[in-house]
Design an enzyme around this catalytic site. Structure first.
Site, PDB file in Angstrom:
ATOM      1  N   ARG A   1     -14.033  -7.386   0.491  1.00 51.97           N
ATOM      2  CA  ARG A   1     -12.710  -7.544   1.096  1.00 51.97           C
ATOM      3  C   ARG A   1     -12.838  -7.975   2.549  1.00 51.97           C
ATOM      4  O   ARG A   1     -13.724  -7.517   3.285  1.00 51.97           O
ATOM      5  CB  ARG A   1     -11.945  -6.224   1.040  1.00 51.97           C
ATOM      6  CG  ARG A   1     -11.739  -5.690  -0.378  1.00 51.97           C
ATOM      7  CD  ARG A   1     -10.955  -6.669  -1.253  1.00 51.97           C
ATOM      8  NE  ARG A   1      -9.650  -6.941  -0.683  1.00 51.97           N
ATOM      9  CZ  ARG A   1      -8.561  -6.189  -0.910  1.00 51.97           C
ATOM     10  NH1 ARG A   1      -8.645  -5.116  -1.678  1.00 51.97           N
ATOM     11  NH2 ARG A   1      -7.403  -6.507  -0.370  1.00 51.97           N
TER      12      ARG A   1
ATOM     13  N   GLU B   1       0.862  -1.169   0.000  1.00 46.67           N
ATOM     14  CA  GLU B   1       0.000   0.000   0.000  1.00 46.67           C
ATOM     15  C   GLU B   1       0.905   1.228   0.000  1.00 46.67           C
ATOM     16  O   GLU B   1       2.122   1.112  -0.175  1.00 46.67           O
ATOM     17  CB  GLU B   1      -0.938  -0.029   1.209  1.00 46.67           C
ATOM     18  CG  GLU B   1      -1.823  -1.276   1.243  1.00 46.67           C
ATOM     19  CD  GLU B   1      -2.849  -1.263   2.374  1.00 46.67           C
ATOM     20  OE1 GLU B   1      -3.411  -0.189   2.664  1.00 46.67           O
ATOM     21  OE2 GLU B   1      -3.071  -2.331   2.975  1.00 46.67           O
TER      22      GLU B   1
ATOM     23  N   LYS C   1      -0.468   4.091  -5.191  1.00 46.88           N
ATOM     24  CA  LYS C   1       0.286   2.838  -5.211  1.00 46.88           C
ATOM     25  C   LYS C   1       1.231   2.741  -6.406  1.00 46.88           C
ATOM     26  O   LYS C   1       1.863   1.701  -6.606  1.00 46.88           O
ATOM     27  CB  LYS C   1      -0.690   1.656  -5.231  1.00 46.88           C
ATOM     28  CG  LYS C   1      -1.588   1.578  -3.996  1.00 46.88           C
ATOM     29  CD  LYS C   1      -2.508   0.367  -4.073  1.00 46.88           C
ATOM     30  CE  LYS C   1      -3.457   0.303  -2.887  1.00 46.88           C
ATOM     31  NZ  LYS C   1      -4.312  -0.898  -2.934  1.00 46.88           N
TER      32      LYS C   1
END
Length: 262
Positions: free
Chosen positions: A251, A3, A59
Site C-alpha cells: 500500500r 474507513e 468497515k
C-alpha cells in the site's frame, strides 16, 4: 476510501433518515453489488419492512430488519468508493446501485468500483458468520487488547494494523496517521514494539479515531499527516522534514523519516 469514521458517518445518515420508516420500494439498479442475494430476493425480503437502529463493526454497517424474529439484517461494505446517501427529489446518480424508497426520500447505496457491496443475512447466525473473520472493532479495543492482537505477529506493523482479522476498521489513511502520531516507522516489525510503543500506539489510535469520527472522515487538515501526504513535496506537520513515500505491505505509504526513525 471509506474507513471506520466514514462508515460511522453512513450509520448516522441511515439512523437519522431511514430507521423506523416503511420501505416502500427496493430498486436494484446494478446487481453487481449484491453478494449472496438476488435483486428479486432482496425486494421480497425488505419491501414493506422497516430498518432498525444500525450498528457498525469495523468497515461493515449492519442494519437489522424489524419484524424478523430470526434477526435478519442487511450488511453493507463500502469497499474503496462506496457511500450511503439520503436524497429527496434529486436525480439518481450514475453510481447509485441500490435505492431504498421511503415516503419522503430515498436511501442510496452508491459505489463506483463495486469491490464489496450489499449482503442480506436472513438470521442472526448468518450475521455472526459473516463477521466472524473480523478482529475487534478498533474503536472498542483496549490497550491490552491491541497488545494481544499484535502479539505473535512477525511482519511489519502497518500491514498488521490494516489486517481486518487483527483489528477491524483501520485503512491506509488511518494507519499512516496513527503511526505518524505514535512516532513509529510503518516498516518496523511487530516483535520490535515494546510496551511503551504499544501504549503510545493505542493512545494515538484512540485520539485519531475520536477526532475522525467527529469529522465524519479522516480529515485532510494541514496539521495532520493526511493533509500533506498527497503533496510530493509535502513536509511533516511536526518537524518540517520532507515526507517519505513508498509502499509498505503493498500500500502507498507516507511517513516522516525524522519523527519515525527505523
Amino acid at each position: 476510501m471509506p474507513e471506520l469514521p466514514d462508515v460511522e458517518g453512513f450509520r448516522r445518515v441511515l439512523a437519522a433518515h431511514a430507521v423506523g420508516r416503511r420501505i416502500r420500494t427496493v430498486d436494484v439498479l446494478d446487481a453487481g453489488v449484491l453478494r449472496g442475494v438476488t435483486g428479486a430476493g432482496l425486494r421480497r425480503a425488505l419491501t414493506g419492512r422497516r430498518f432498525r437502529q444500525p450498528w457498525r463493526h469495523g468497515k461493515y454497517l449492519v442494519v437489522p430488519v424489524a419484524g424478523s424474529r430470526a434477526g435478519a439484517a442487511v450488511l453493507l461494505h463500502f469497499g474503496m468508493t462506496g457511500s450511503l446517501e439520503w436524497e429527496v427529489d434529486a436525480e439518481r446518480q450514475r453510481f447509485d446501485r441500490v435505492v431504498f424508497g421511503f415516503a419522503h426520500g430515498e436511501l442510496r447505496f452508491r459505489d463506483m468500483r463495486k469491490l464489496h457491496g450489499l449482503r442480506y443475512a436472513p438470521d442472526r447466525e448468518t450475521v455472526k458468520r459473516l463477521l466472524a473473520r473480523l478482529g475487534p472493532d478498533a474503536a472498542d479495543l483496549s490497550a491490552a487488547g491491541l497488545s494481544d492482537r499484535l502479539a505473535g505477529r512477525r511482519g511489519q506493523v502497518k500491514p498488521a494494523l490494516m489486517d481486518q482479522s487483527t483489528v477491524a476498521g483501520l485503512g491506509n489513511l488511518l494507519a499512516d496517521e496513527i503511526l505518524w502520531r505514535a512516532r513509529i516507522d510503518p516498516h518496523r516489525p511487530c516483535p520490535q514494539l515494546d510496551d511503551s510503543d504499544l501504549r503510545r500506539l493505542h493512545t494515538r489510535m484512540r485520539t485519531v479515531l475520536r477526532q475522525s469520527v467527529e469529522a465524519g472522515r479522516v480529515p485532510p487538515r494541514k496539521t495532520w499527516l493526511t493533509g500533506r501526504r498527497d503533496d510530493p513535496t509535502g513536509s511533516c506537520p511536526r518537524c518540517g522534514t520532507t515526507l517519505s513515500h513508498g509502499r509498505v505491505g503493498g500500500r502507498g505509504t507516507a511517513w516522516c523519516s525524522q519523527c519515525q526513525p527505523r
